[in-house]
Design a protein around this motif. Sequence first.
Motif, PDB file in Angstrom:
ATOM      1  N   ASN A   1       0.855  -1.197   0.000  1.00 52.38           N
ATOM      2  CA  ASN A   1       0.000   0.000   0.000  1.00 52.38           C
ATOM      3  C   ASN A   1       0.889   1.245   0.000  1.00 52.38           C
ATOM      4  OD1 ASN A   1      -2.328  -1.561   0.009  1.00 52.38           O
ATOM      5  ND2 ASN A   1      -2.326  -1.670   2.231  1.00 52.38           N
ATOM      6  N   ASN A   2       1.916   1.179  -0.803  1.00 53.18           N
ATOM      7  CA  ASN A   2       3.003   2.137  -0.877  1.00 53.18           C
ATOM      8  C   ASN A   2       2.758   3.211  -1.934  1.00 53.18           C
ATOM      9  OD1 ASN A   2       6.051   2.701  -0.632  1.00 53.18           O
ATOM     10  ND2 ASN A   2       5.909   2.104  -2.757  1.00 53.18           N
ATOM     11  N   ASP A   3       1.706   3.071  -2.721  1.00 53.66           N
ATOM     12  CA  ASP A   3       1.548   3.878  -3.924  1.00 53.66           C
ATOM     13  C   ASP A   3       1.347   5.371  -3.687  1.00 53.66           C
ATOM     14  OD1 ASP A   3      -0.725   2.609  -2.870  1.00 53.66           O
ATOM     15  OD2 ASP A   3      -1.888   2.986  -4.665  1.00 53.66           O
ATOM     16  N   LEU A   4       1.045   5.805  -2.478  1.00 54.31           N
ATOM     17  CA  LEU A   4       0.850   7.230  -2.208  1.00 54.31           C
ATOM     18  C   LEU A   4       2.039   7.879  -1.495  1.00 54.31           C
ATOM     19  CD1 LEU A   4      -2.902   7.222  -1.132  1.00 54.31           C
ATOM     20  CD2 LEU A   4      -1.931   7.753  -3.372  1.00 54.31           C
ATOM     21  N   GLN A   5       3.072   7.096  -1.196  1.00 49.74           N
ATOM     22  CA  GLN A   5       4.241   7.628  -0.485  1.00 49.74           C
ATOM     23  C   GLN A   5       5.168   8.370  -1.444  1.00 49.74           C
ATOM     24  OE1 GLN A   5       2.518   6.854   2.459  1.00 49.74           O
ATOM     25  NE2 GLN A   5       4.578   7.340   3.039  1.00 49.74           N
ATOM     26  N   GLU A   6       5.759   9.449  -0.969  1.00 52.01           N
ATOM     27  CA  GLU A   6       6.762  10.184  -1.745  1.00 52.01           C
ATOM     28  C   GLU A   6       8.175   9.755  -1.363  1.00 52.01           C
ATOM     29  OE1 GLU A   6       6.237  14.380  -1.492  1.00 52.01           O
ATOM     30  OE2 GLU A   6       4.149  14.279  -2.103  1.00 52.01           O
ATOM     31  N   ALA A   7       8.408   9.518  -0.073  1.00 54.75           N
ATOM     32  CA  ALA A   7       9.744   9.164   0.400  1.00 54.75           C
ATOM     33  C   ALA A   7       9.646   8.549   1.796  1.00 54.75           C
ATOM     34  CB  ALA A   7      10.631  10.400   0.451  1.00 54.75           C
ATOM     35  N   TYR A   8      10.731   7.895   2.181  1.00 56.72           N
ATOM     36  CA  TYR A   8      10.873   7.352   3.532  1.00 56.72           C
ATOM     37  C   TYR A   8      12.116   7.967   4.151  1.00 56.72           C
ATOM     38  CZ  TYR A   8       7.455   3.932   2.074  1.00 56.72           C
ATOM     39  OH  TYR A   8       6.317   3.336   1.612  1.00 56.72           O
ATOM     40  N   THR A   9      11.974   8.590   5.305  1.00 56.42           N
ATOM     41  CA  THR A   9      13.110   9.145   6.031  1.00 56.42           C
ATOM     42  C   THR A   9      13.368   8.257   7.236  1.00 56.42           C
ATOM     43  OG1 THR A   9      12.630  11.389   5.311  1.00 56.42           O
ATOM     44  CG2 THR A   9      14.005  11.151   7.276  1.00 56.42           C
ATOM     45  N   ILE A  10      14.585   7.754   7.330  1.00 56.18           N
ATOM     46  CA  ILE A  10      14.987   6.892   8.442  1.00 56.18           C
ATOM     47  C   ILE A  10      15.720   7.761   9.458  1.00 56.18           C
ATOM     48  CG2 ILE A  10      16.375   4.896   9.110  1.00 56.18           C
ATOM     49  CD1 ILE A  10      13.957   4.255   7.318  1.00 56.18           C
ATOM     50  N   GLU A  11      15.361   7.581  10.729  1.00 56.02           N
ATOM     51  CA  GLU A  11      15.990   8.335  11.812  1.00 56.02           C
ATOM     52  C   GLU A  11      16.559   7.366  12.836  1.00 56.02           C
ATOM     53  OE1 GLU A  11      12.802  10.822  13.226  1.00 56.02           O
ATOM     54  OE2 GLU A  11      13.306  12.377  11.770  1.00 56.02           O
TER      55      GLU A  11
ATOM     56  N   ASP B   1      18.712   7.703  22.725  1.00 55.48           N
ATOM     57  CA  ASP B   1      17.919   7.601  23.945  1.00 55.48           C
ATOM     58  C   ASP B   1      16.429   7.367  23.720  1.00 55.48           C
ATOM     59  OD1 ASP B   1      17.034  10.051  23.015  1.00 55.48           O
ATOM     60  OD2 ASP B   1      17.944  11.223  24.625  1.00 55.48           O
ATOM     61  N   GLY B   2      15.985   7.280  22.475  1.00 53.01           N
ATOM     62  CA  GLY B   2      14.574   7.068  22.195  1.00 53.01           C
ATOM     63  C   GLY B   2      13.733   8.327  22.297  1.00 53.01           C
ATOM     64  N   ARG B   3      14.348   9.471  22.577  1.00 53.41           N
ATOM     65  CA  ARG B   3      13.619  10.739  22.692  1.00 53.41           C
ATOM     66  C   ARG B   3      14.027  11.742  21.635  1.00 53.41           C
ATOM     67  NH1 ARG B   3      14.618  12.791  28.414  1.00 53.41           N
ATOM     68  NH2 ARG B   3      13.695  14.599  27.442  1.00 53.41           N
ATOM     69  N   PHE B   4      15.311  11.826  21.379  1.00 53.03           N
ATOM     70  CA  PHE B   4      15.840  12.779  20.409  1.00 53.03           C
ATOM     71  C   PHE B   4      16.365  12.006  19.201  1.00 53.03           C
ATOM     72  CE2 PHE B   4      16.251  14.685  24.608  1.00 53.03           C
ATOM     73  CZ  PHE B   4      15.525  15.847  24.415  1.00 53.03           C
ATOM     74  N   PHE B   5      15.884  12.373  18.022  1.00 52.68           N
ATOM     75  CA  PHE B   5      16.198  11.630  16.810  1.00 52.68           C
ATOM     76  C   PHE B   5      16.941  12.508  15.817  1.00 52.68           C
ATOM     77  CE2 PHE B   5      12.861   9.337  18.795  1.00 52.68           C
ATOM     78  CZ  PHE B   5      13.072   8.010  18.462  1.00 52.68           C
TER      79      PHE B   5
END
Length: 86
Positions: free
Chosen positions: A41-51, A55-59
């Motif tokens: 169901n990927n057809d409406l995505q423009e991009a994927y940003t990986i972060e 510490d699980g709080r600041f990315f």
Amino acid sequence: AFGPFALGSINANDNPLPFELNAFRATGKKDRITLDWEVSNNDLQEAYTIERSRDGRFFEPVGTVTATAARTASYALDDLKPFNGW
């Protein structure tokens, strides 16, 4: 080892993402970590940003991959500066 991983819902039947994440893998190599994933169901995505986060709080961003127009697709991204101890 990975710590807790969440996508924003405690109910497995509720998907907060606008696509289905079918698989996600992180493979450690000598000088990088390769992240690869498959979505549908990927057809409406423009991009994927990986972060990433220490510490699980600041990315911080690792990188962005342009999405394809395919309904189902596989993607990969290398983290060239992984945190120590990966």
